[in-house]
Design a protein around this motif. Structure first.
Motif, PDB file in Angstrom:
ATOM      1  N   GLY A  14       0.809  -1.221   0.000  1.00  0.00           N
ATOM      2  CA  GLY A  14       0.000   0.000   0.000  1.00  0.00           C
ATOM      3  C   GLY A  14       0.842   1.271   0.000  1.00  0.00           C
ATOM      4  O   GLY A  14       0.434   2.296   0.538  1.00  0.00           O
ATOM      5  N   SER A  15       2.043   1.194  -0.581  1.00  0.00           N
ATOM      6  CA  SER A  15       2.963   2.336  -0.670  1.00  0.00           C
ATOM      7  C   SER A  15       3.281   2.966   0.687  1.00  0.00           C
ATOM      8  O   SER A  15       3.550   4.164   0.777  1.00  0.00           O
ATOM      9  CB  SER A  15       2.430   3.431  -1.605  1.00  0.00           C
ATOM     10  N   ARG A  16       3.249   2.170   1.761  1.00  0.00           N
ATOM     11  CA  ARG A  16       3.526   2.660   3.122  1.00  0.00           C
ATOM     12  C   ARG A  16       2.745   3.920   3.450  1.00  0.00           C
ATOM     13  O   ARG A  16       3.298   4.933   3.867  1.00  0.00           O
ATOM     14  CB  ARG A  16       5.022   2.983   3.295  1.00  0.00           C
ATOM     15  N   GLN A  17       1.452   3.858   3.254  1.00  0.00           N
ATOM     16  CA  GLN A  17       0.631   5.053   3.444  1.00  0.00           C
ATOM     17  C   GLN A  17      -0.391   4.885   4.565  1.00  0.00           C
ATOM     18  O   GLN A  17      -1.294   5.697   4.697  1.00  0.00           O
ATOM     19  CB  GLN A  17      -0.113   5.370   2.132  1.00  0.00           C
TER      20      GLN A  17
ATOM     21  N   SER B  87       3.712   7.222   9.207  1.00  0.00           N
ATOM     22  CA  SER B  87       4.499   8.085  10.077  1.00  0.00           C
ATOM     23  C   SER B  87       4.511   7.511  11.484  1.00  0.00           C
ATOM     24  O   SER B  87       3.727   6.622  11.801  1.00  0.00           O
ATOM     25  CB  SER B  87       3.869   9.470  10.133  1.00  0.00           C
ATOM     26  N   SER B  88       5.393   8.065  12.324  1.00  0.00           N
ATOM     27  CA  SER B  88       5.411   7.544  13.694  1.00  0.00           C
ATOM     28  C   SER B  88       4.166   7.978  14.456  1.00  0.00           C
ATOM     29  O   SER B  88       3.732   7.303  15.374  1.00  0.00           O
ATOM     30  CB  SER B  88       6.686   7.968  14.427  1.00  0.00           C
ATOM     31  N   ARG B  89       3.562   9.083  14.029  1.00  0.00           N
ATOM     32  CA  ARG B  89       2.306   9.480  14.657  1.00  0.00           C
ATOM     33  C   ARG B  89       1.233   8.407  14.426  1.00  0.00           C
ATOM     34  O   ARG B  89       0.481   8.051  15.327  1.00  0.00           O
ATOM     35  CB  ARG B  89       1.838  10.812  14.074  1.00  0.00           C
TER      36      ARG B  89
ATOM     37  N   GLY C 167      -2.518   5.110   7.805  1.00  0.00           N
ATOM     38  CA  GLY C 167      -2.659   5.955   8.979  1.00  0.00           C
ATOM     39  C   GLY C 167      -2.905   5.097  10.211  1.00  0.00           C
ATOM     40  O   GLY C 167      -3.049   3.876  10.108  1.00  0.00           O
ATOM     41  N   GLY C 168      -2.979   5.744  11.374  1.00  0.00           N
ATOM     42  CA  GLY C 168      -3.066   5.017  12.634  1.00  0.00           C
ATOM     43  C   GLY C 168      -4.268   4.110  12.762  1.00  0.00           C
ATOM     44  O   GLY C 168      -4.150   2.952  13.157  1.00  0.00           O
ATOM     45  N   PHE C 169      -5.438   4.620  12.391  1.00  0.00           N
ATOM     46  CA  PHE C 169      -6.653   3.848  12.588  1.00  0.00           C
ATOM     47  C   PHE C 169      -6.664   2.604  11.706  1.00  0.00           C
ATOM     48  O   PHE C 169      -6.914   1.489  12.171  1.00  0.00           O
ATOM     49  CB  PHE C 169      -7.869   4.738  12.298  1.00  0.00           C
ATOM     50  N   ILE C 170      -6.347   2.804  10.427  1.00  0.00           N
ATOM     51  CA  ILE C 170      -6.348   1.659   9.508  1.00  0.00           C
ATOM     52  C   ILE C 170      -5.277   0.650   9.906  1.00  0.00           C
ATOM     53  O   ILE C 170      -5.505  -0.559   9.891  1.00  0.00           O
ATOM     54  CB  ILE C 170      -6.151   2.141   8.055  1.00  0.00           C
ATOM     55  N   LEU C 171      -4.126   1.154  10.327  1.00  0.00           N
ATOM     56  CA  LEU C 171      -3.057   0.251  10.751  1.00  0.00           C
ATOM     57  C   LEU C 171      -3.505  -0.607  11.935  1.00  0.00           C
ATOM     58  O   LEU C 171      -3.319  -1.831  11.941  1.00  0.00           O
ATOM     59  CB  LEU C 171      -1.814   1.068  11.136  1.00  0.00           C
ATOM     60  N   ALA C 172      -4.125   0.034  12.929  1.00  0.00           N
ATOM     61  CA  ALA C 172      -4.595  -0.716  14.104  1.00  0.00           C
ATOM     62  C   ALA C 172      -5.603  -1.767  13.690  1.00  0.00           C
ATOM     63  O   ALA C 172      -5.525  -2.930  14.091  1.00  0.00           O
ATOM     64  CB  ALA C 172      -5.220   0.233  15.117  1.00  0.00           C
ATOM     65  N   MET C 173      -6.552  -1.368  12.844  1.00  0.00           N
ATOM     66  CA  MET C 173      -7.617  -2.284  12.471  1.00  0.00           C
ATOM     67  C   MET C 173      -7.097  -3.436  11.622  1.00  0.00           C
ATOM     68  O   MET C 173      -7.514  -4.578  11.803  1.00  0.00           O
ATOM     69  CB  MET C 173      -8.707  -1.533  11.699  1.00  0.00           C
ATOM     70  N   THR C 174      -6.185  -3.155  10.702  1.00  0.00           N
ATOM     71  CA  THR C 174      -5.708  -4.243   9.849  1.00  0.00           C
ATOM     72  C   THR C 174      -4.860  -5.220  10.667  1.00  0.00           C
ATOM     73  O   THR C 174      -4.878  -6.423  10.454  1.00  0.00           O
ATOM     74  CB  THR C 174      -4.968  -3.730   8.595  1.00  0.00           C
TER      75      THR C 174
END
Lengths: 93, 488
Positions: free
Chosen positions: B40-43, B266-268, B45-52
């Motif tokens: 996903g081109s390292r794109q 991002s780290s955020r 965000g926090g919410f999607i990352l947590a959920m996936t």
């Protein structure tokens, strides 16, 4: 050579290493509380259990209260101990 | 056919397809096909990352198998399940920034890419790609069987027809949308899992007449149902604690989870994901397993554990709401399968084909190949799942623990111990997988712990020992690795 390595190292790794240790510390705290409440309060005979909100006390503390506490600790750790760093090479300079 | 239940499920499938089409736009316009399709081109965000992360990790076992066991065993099984809380924060804080930074320095797309650059060894690459392909292929097939059984159970379709619907749905959106489609559908699926868990828990508590009355019903039937030791007192503290390795910290070694730690923007985003992921995992694991226990007084006498969840949903909820809730286990299975499908494809295309068969392949060829490999693997899994061969069922037993034993140390020590080298990594992978299969066959649950514990310890010893023994032999390569991965 070791001294040389340290100086050359990407400065962002110091932050990353610290955060990995924080994560590990959280797991240890999580484990001790989870284990302590479950077997500290739950080992006796079931007839002598105390109840909180309808749950046996061991379960309430170990599985519900500790879970909520860990949520809080994670939030506090991230807010106060974790640092934002750029991840990409280009942003770094 | 129960239309009240089926219609929400159909709606769910339609939404998932739309996401696939949405993500396919990115795939067409992306400059780097491989980075987009597999990462996903390292794109993220926090919410999607947590959920996936949560959705990939939470599979058929959290939503179907787990509550079924909790039904039989009682609160002791909920205690055991809560060891999974650690996955929420441990994976991201330990792999965290270091893995993301290193992966960017070398433009790694897969876990194997990272291992390749870190160890500079053909054998590390071959062994790890092979373990991923073999173990995850079988894990995937097992999940498809679960998905098809679930569709079968509430639609009344035949098993093969159910499997076909399941396979086609997953294949379509993974092939057209790649990693981005997987991550976004995982998010939708994660949200369904989260709210589905709360609805079914509340519904069950109400149907049982409140927590107090449910607990006293359980205690009246068998006091040990509310003790930490399980209905037959077989859950010893040592055994339960050993799950901290299997489903808590060991999850770091699962490639499908680890690869997500390279995908954030991002780290955020990573910080937000740490918080959201922990809360979502905590709520889902507690809620789902507690529902399994609470279902016992409400619906006594269920013999087949896997049917507890569907039956309790249909018992305590109105049909349309049961349909939404039953989309949760569907979502859990789909979101695991889609990630595995993509991961196995990436191992074949990126780790094997582009590394060793044809490194000069043109962009167009890579694109065609990635998509067709995903399709072929999907069709193969479908064929296997129609009538799962014994070998596959056997391999699936090791998929979770075997991958953990194989990868946990090459990844963690690779990130944090500069002396770790290829000999250590090879020894660690071979020891981990080999000793896991041996212990499983000849000495299961050694010393009362889950079988995975000793192989994980042995593979750590092997990693350290062989790395230290071969310091001299690798010293030139290690300097090069330091330059590439550690220097500023």
């Amino acid at each position: 050579m070791n001294h040389h390595d340290k100086r050359m190292e990407d400065p962002r790794y110091k932050i990353a290493n610290k955060e990995a240790l924080i994560g590990t510390a959280l797991v240890i705290v999580n484990f001790i509380l989870w284990y302590g409440f479950a077997y500290g309060l739950g080992s006796g005979p079931v007839e002598e259990y105390d109840y909180i909100f309808g749950f046996p006390a061991w379960f309430f503390y170990s599985c519900i209260a500790v879970t909520v506490l860990i949520f809080l600790l994670v939030i506090l750790a991230v807010k106060f101990l974790f640092k934002e760093v750029p991840l990409d090479e280009e942003d770094e300079k | 056919m129960n239309w009240g239940v089926v219609i929400p499920l159909l709606l769910f499938l339609v939404i998932i397809f739309f996401i696939g089409f949405y993500a396919s736009k990115y795939l067409k316009s992306s400059a780097d096909f491989l980075q987009e399709y597999f990462l996903g081109s390292r794109q993220l965000g926090g919410f999607i990352l947590a959920m996936t992360m949560v959705a990939t990790y939470g599979s058929a076992s959290s939503f179907v198998g787990g509550p079924g066991v909790a039904y039989t065993v009682g609160l002791g099984w909920v205690l055991l399940s809560m060891t999974q809380l650690a996955t929420g924060y441990f994976v991201l804080s330990v792999l965290g920034k270091k893995f993301a930074i290193m992966a960017r320095k070398i433009r790694a797309v897969t876990l194997v890419d990272f291992l390749k650059e870190r160890y500079q060894s053909k054998w590390v690459v071959i062994l790890s790609a092979a373990s991923i392909i073999i173990f995850l292929f079988s894990a995937m097939a097992a999940q498809w069987v679960g998905g098809a059984r679930l569709i079968e159970s509430f639609t009344g379709l035949s098993y093969t027809a159910a499997l076909f619907i399941f396979a086609v749905s997953v294949l379509v959106y993974v092939i057209i949308g790649g990693f981005r489609a997987v991550a976004i559908t995982d998010t939708v699926q994660g949200i369904i899992m989260f709210f589905g868990t709360m609805i079914i828990l509340v519904g069950t508590i109400i149907a049982g007449g409140g927590i107090e009355s449910i607990i006293s019903d359980l205690a009246a039937e068998n006091p040990d149902l509310i003790s930490p030791y399980g209905a037959d007192r077989s859950l010893t503290p040592v055994y339960v604690s050993s799950f901290w390795i299997l489903v808590g910290v060991g999850v770091v070694g699962l490639p499908q989870v680890a690869v997500r730690a390279m995908s954030y923007k991002s780290s955020r985003g990573m910080h937000r994901a740490l918080i959201i992921g922990t809360v979502v995992v905590g709520v889902i694991m507690l809620g789902m397993h507690l529902t399994g226990v609470f279902a016992r007084p409400v619906l006594p006498g269920i013999e087949v554990g896997d049917t507890v969840m569907p039956r309790i949903a249909m018992e305590v909820l109105p049909a349309w709401l049961a349909g939404i809730v039953l989309a949760a286990p569907m979502a859990a299975i789909m979101s695991t399968v889609d990630s595995l499908l993509l991961l196995v494809s990436s191992a074949v295309v990126k780790d094997v084909y582009l590394n060793y068969i044809n490194p000069e392949a043109s962009a167009k060829k890579v694109k065609r190949l990635s998509i067709s490999v995903t399709a072929v693997i999907g069709i193969l899994v479908f064929a296997m799942a129609v009538q799962p061969p014994d070998l596959l069922i056997w391999l699936n037993l090791f998929a979770f623990g075997g991958l953990e034993a194989a990868f946990i140390w090459p990844v963690i020590m690779g990130l944090y111990w500069k002396k770790g080298n290829a000999s250590g990594a090879i020894a660690s992978i071979l020891t981990g997988v080999g000793s896991y299969i041996l212990f499983h066959s000849f000495m299961p649950q050694a010393f009362g712990m889950h079988t995975v514990v000793l192989p994980v310890l042995l593979s750590l010893l092997a990693y350290i020992l062989f790395s230290l023994l071969t310091v001299k032999r690798h010293s030139d390569i290690q300097k090069h690795v330091f330059q590439k991965l550690w220097s500023a």
